[in-house]
Design a protein around this motif. Structure first.
Motif, PDB file in Angstrom:
ATOM      1  N   PHE A  18       0.712  -1.300   0.039  1.00 29.22           N
ATOM      2  CA  PHE A  18      -0.054   0.028  -0.070  1.00 29.22           C
ATOM      3  C   PHE A  18       0.785   1.176  -0.146  1.00 29.22           C
ATOM      4  CE2 PHE A  18      -4.213  -1.536   1.579  1.00 29.22           C
ATOM      5  CZ  PHE A  18      -4.925  -1.022   0.794  1.00 29.22           C
ATOM      6  N   ALA A  19       1.905   1.188   1.007  1.00 32.92           N
ATOM      7  CA  ALA A  19       2.530   2.504   1.135  1.00 32.92           C
ATOM      8  C   ALA A  19       3.469   2.500  -0.265  1.00 32.92           C
ATOM      9  CB  ALA A  19       3.646   2.257   2.225  1.00 32.92           C
ATOM     10  N   MET A  20       3.760   1.603  -0.999  1.00 29.08           N
ATOM     11  CA  MET A  20       4.656   1.709  -2.263  1.00 29.08           C
ATOM     12  C   MET A  20       3.858   2.314  -3.191  1.00 29.08           C
ATOM     13  SD  MET A  20       7.148  -1.457  -2.073  1.00 29.08           S
ATOM     14  CE  MET A  20       8.232  -1.246  -3.648  1.00 29.08           C
ATOM     15  N   PHE A  22       1.057   4.466  -2.772  1.00 26.69           N
ATOM     16  CA  PHE A  22       0.901   5.684  -2.765  1.00 26.69           C
ATOM     17  C   PHE A  22       2.080   6.577  -3.076  1.00 26.69           C
ATOM     18  CE2 PHE A  22      -2.621   4.021   0.964  1.00 26.69           C
ATOM     19  CZ  PHE A  22      -3.508   4.260   0.057  1.00 26.69           C
ATOM     20  N   HIS A  23       3.271   5.900  -2.322  1.00 27.09           N
ATOM     21  CA  HIS A  23       4.561   6.617  -2.741  1.00 27.09           C
ATOM     22  C   HIS A  23       4.634   6.978  -4.083  1.00 27.09           C
ATOM     23  CE1 HIS A  23       9.145   7.361  -2.859  1.00 27.09           C
ATOM     24  NE2 HIS A  23       8.814   7.982  -1.815  1.00 27.09           N
ATOM     25  N   TYR A  26       1.633   9.594  -5.188  1.00 27.63           N
ATOM     26  CA  TYR A  26       1.275  10.666  -4.486  1.00 27.63           C
ATOM     27  C   TYR A  26       1.459  11.996  -5.136  1.00 27.63           C
ATOM     28  CZ  TYR A  26       1.298  14.118  -0.352  1.00 27.63           C
ATOM     29  OH  TYR A  26       1.087  14.927   0.391  1.00 27.63           O
ATOM     30  N   SER A  27       2.556  12.348  -6.008  1.00 24.91           N
ATOM     31  CA  SER A  27       2.800  13.460  -6.676  1.00 24.91           C
ATOM     32  C   SER A  27       1.723  13.690  -7.727  1.00 24.91           C
ATOM     33  CB  SER A  27       4.192  13.380  -7.261  1.00 24.91           C
ATOM     34  OG  SER A  27       4.468  14.232  -8.199  1.00 24.91           O
TER      35      SER A  27
ATOM     36  N   VAL B  38       5.944  19.833  -5.020  1.00 27.29           N
ATOM     37  CA  VAL B  38       5.223  19.035  -4.229  1.00 27.29           C
ATOM     38  C   VAL B  38       6.220  18.032  -3.729  1.00 27.29           C
ATOM     39  CG1 VAL B  38       3.509  16.722  -4.453  1.00 27.29           C
ATOM     40  CG2 VAL B  38       3.110  18.524  -5.802  1.00 27.29           C
ATOM     41  N   TYR B  39       5.975  17.894  -2.384  1.00 29.48           N
ATOM     42  CA  TYR B  39       6.988  17.175  -1.597  1.00 29.48           C
ATOM     43  C   TYR B  39       6.164  15.873  -1.235  1.00 29.48           C
ATOM     44  CZ  TYR B  39       9.326  15.525   2.558  1.00 29.48           C
ATOM     45  OH  TYR B  39       9.974  14.583   3.484  1.00 29.48           O
ATOM     46  N   THR B  40       7.096  14.680  -1.878  1.00 32.46           N
ATOM     47  CA  THR B  40       6.668  13.557  -1.511  1.00 32.46           C
ATOM     48  C   THR B  40       7.299  12.777  -0.378  1.00 32.46           C
ATOM     49  OG1 THR B  40       6.411  13.372  -4.166  1.00 32.46           O
ATOM     50  CG2 THR B  40       6.382  11.007  -2.669  1.00 32.46           C
ATOM     51  N   PRO B  41       6.502  12.639   0.844  1.00 30.17           N
ATOM     52  CA  PRO B  41       7.235  11.956   1.895  1.00 30.17           C
ATOM     53  C   PRO B  41       7.724  10.693   1.606  1.00 30.17           C
ATOM     54  CG  PRO B  41       4.887  12.789   2.315  1.00 30.17           C
ATOM     55  CD  PRO B  41       5.103  12.714   0.837  1.00 30.17           C
ATOM     56  N   ASN B  42       8.631  10.255   2.642  1.00 28.87           N
ATOM     57  CA  ASN B  42       9.309   8.969   2.605  1.00 28.87           C
ATOM     58  C   ASN B  42       8.201   7.787   2.766  1.00 28.87           C
ATOM     59  OD1 ASN B  42       8.941   8.653   5.283  1.00 28.87           O
ATOM     60  ND2 ASN B  42      11.142   9.257   5.472  1.00 28.87           N
ATOM     61  N   LEU B  43       8.780   6.336   2.226  1.00 34.45           N
ATOM     62  CA  LEU B  43       7.917   5.408   2.180  1.00 34.45           C
ATOM     63  C   LEU B  43       7.539   5.213   3.942  1.00 34.45           C
ATOM     64  CD1 LEU B  43       7.138   3.558  -0.187  1.00 34.45           C
ATOM     65  CD2 LEU B  43       8.971   2.027   0.525  1.00 34.45           C
ATOM     66  N   PHE B  46       4.040   6.874   4.515  1.00 39.00           N
ATOM     67  CA  PHE B  46       2.903   6.255   3.839  1.00 39.00           C
ATOM     68  C   PHE B  46       2.540   5.074   4.774  1.00 39.00           C
ATOM     69  CE2 PHE B  46       4.512   8.752   0.223  1.00 39.00           C
ATOM     70  CZ  PHE B  46       3.488   9.281  -0.001  1.00 39.00           C
ATOM     71  N   GLU B  47       3.642   4.425   5.120  1.00 39.61           N
ATOM     72  CA  GLU B  47       3.176   2.990   5.734  1.00 39.61           C
ATOM     73  C   GLU B  47       2.565   3.340   7.163  1.00 39.61           C
ATOM     74  OE1 GLU B  47       6.768   0.715   5.401  1.00 39.61           O
ATOM     75  OE2 GLU B  47       5.548  -1.025   6.334  1.00 39.61           O
ATOM     76  N   VAL B  50      -1.044   3.912   6.673  1.00 40.55           N
ATOM     77  CA  VAL B  50      -1.818   2.630   6.426  1.00 40.55           C
ATOM     78  C   VAL B  50      -2.185   1.916   7.633  1.00 40.55           C
ATOM     79  CG1 VAL B  50      -1.747   0.445   5.139  1.00 40.55           C
ATOM     80  CG2 VAL B  50      -0.693   2.383   4.102  1.00 40.55           C
TER      81      VAL B  50
END
Lengths: 174, 116
Positions: A18-20, A22-23, A26-27, B38-43, B46-47, B50
């Motif tokens: 899921f995290a991957m 979204f990562h 995201y942009s 746009v700043y994409t946060p680290n993995l 996101f984890e 979730v």
């Protein structure tokens, strides 16, 4: 890992997958929401809400459209619902306040804030969204209709009238 | 003839300015795409989202199931209490509900027939 495999793993409860996902998206999602809301803060908040909704509804994703398309469908409907709840008066001044931050961000990078962006900011959300989806992202009227739960005829007329409104605004500014 | 030609010229001018407007919209949106930061946060960020959402969903599920079970138990206790202690009321209620349901559907059916 490819997107298809990530979706499969996410459906079976893999948090990392899921995290991957979204990562990776995201942009794309935030930039779409910036164009739709014309406000960077609202865009980021909605992106988080979209991800939360996605976690909840991932079992409904059938893979008919791209994952990014599914995400922007969720985001669009969340934004429309949010605006409906707020029942905010569409006041020009208020709208201008909304896009002030985005305008400042672009101008601080020596990018011009065009009259077309001001004009887009002034039209109703339910007209701006189909224009962006049609003329920037290249979705068909049918696809946009499915995303916004409207008929393709309604979408077509909204896009047409929206462009006429933008053209009128541009002419006024000339 | 001249009027018609002028009308057609206006249409072409309208089409051209329509396309020009679309082009301008596309270019403006492209500048937002290219230059809005746009700043994409680290993995891990996101984890965490979730994990938090999953915990929230689990809590909601437990809450919903608890409420459902409590209500079901209350209804069942009331029904059993009536059946063993005041059977007359129990059977009267059964009859009343059955008649109400039959009445409701009959009325609906009659209304539908009258409408068609």
């Amino acid at each position: 890992m490819e997107e298809g495999e990530l979706i499969k793993s996410a459906k079976s409860g893999d948090k990392r997958a899921f995290a991957m996902l979204f990562h990776q998206n995201y942009s794309f999602l935030v930039k779409y929401l910036m164009k739709v809301t014309m406000n960077p803060d609202t865009a980021e908040e909605l992106a988080q809400e979209t991800m939360a909704r996605c976690i909840e509804k991932i079992h409904l994703y059938q893979g008919k459209s791209k994952f990014s398309s599914w995400l922007i469908t969720i985001a669009t409907n969340l934004y429309i619902d949010q605006q409906r709840k707020k029942k905010r008066e569409k006041n020009w001044q208020q709208q201008e306040d909304l896009y002030r931050k985005l305008k400042w961000q672009l101008e601080s990078r020596n990018e011009e804030w065009t009259d077309a962006l001001s004009a887009l900011g002034k039209i109703a959300d339910n007209v701006r969204i189909p224009i962006i989806l049609k003329h920037y992202y290249g979705y068909s009227y049918d696809e946009i209709g499915e995303m916004m739960k409207l008929s393709s005829g309604t979408i077509k007329s909204r896009v047409h009238n929206g462009i006429l409104a933008v053209r009128k605004e541009l002419r006024l500014n000339e | 003839m001249n009027e018609r030609k002028n009308g057609m010229d206006n249409n072409y001018a309208d089409d051209a300015s329509f396309l020009e407007t679309i082009k301008e919209i596309e270019n403006s949106l492209e500048s937002v795409e290219q230059h809005a930061p746009v700043y994409t946060p680290n993995l891990e960020w996101f984890e965490n989202i979730v994990i938090e959402k999953k915990q929230q969903l689990r809590k909601k599920l437990i809450f919903d199931v608890s409420i459902f079970s409590i209500v079901a138990l209350l209804v069942l206790s009331a029904v059993l209490f009536m059946l063993y202690n005041i059977p007359v009321v129990f059977f009267a209620l059964q009859g009343l509900f059955s008649i109400s349901i039959i009445g409701y559907y009959s009325l609906r059916f009659i209304k539908q027939v009258k409408e068609t």
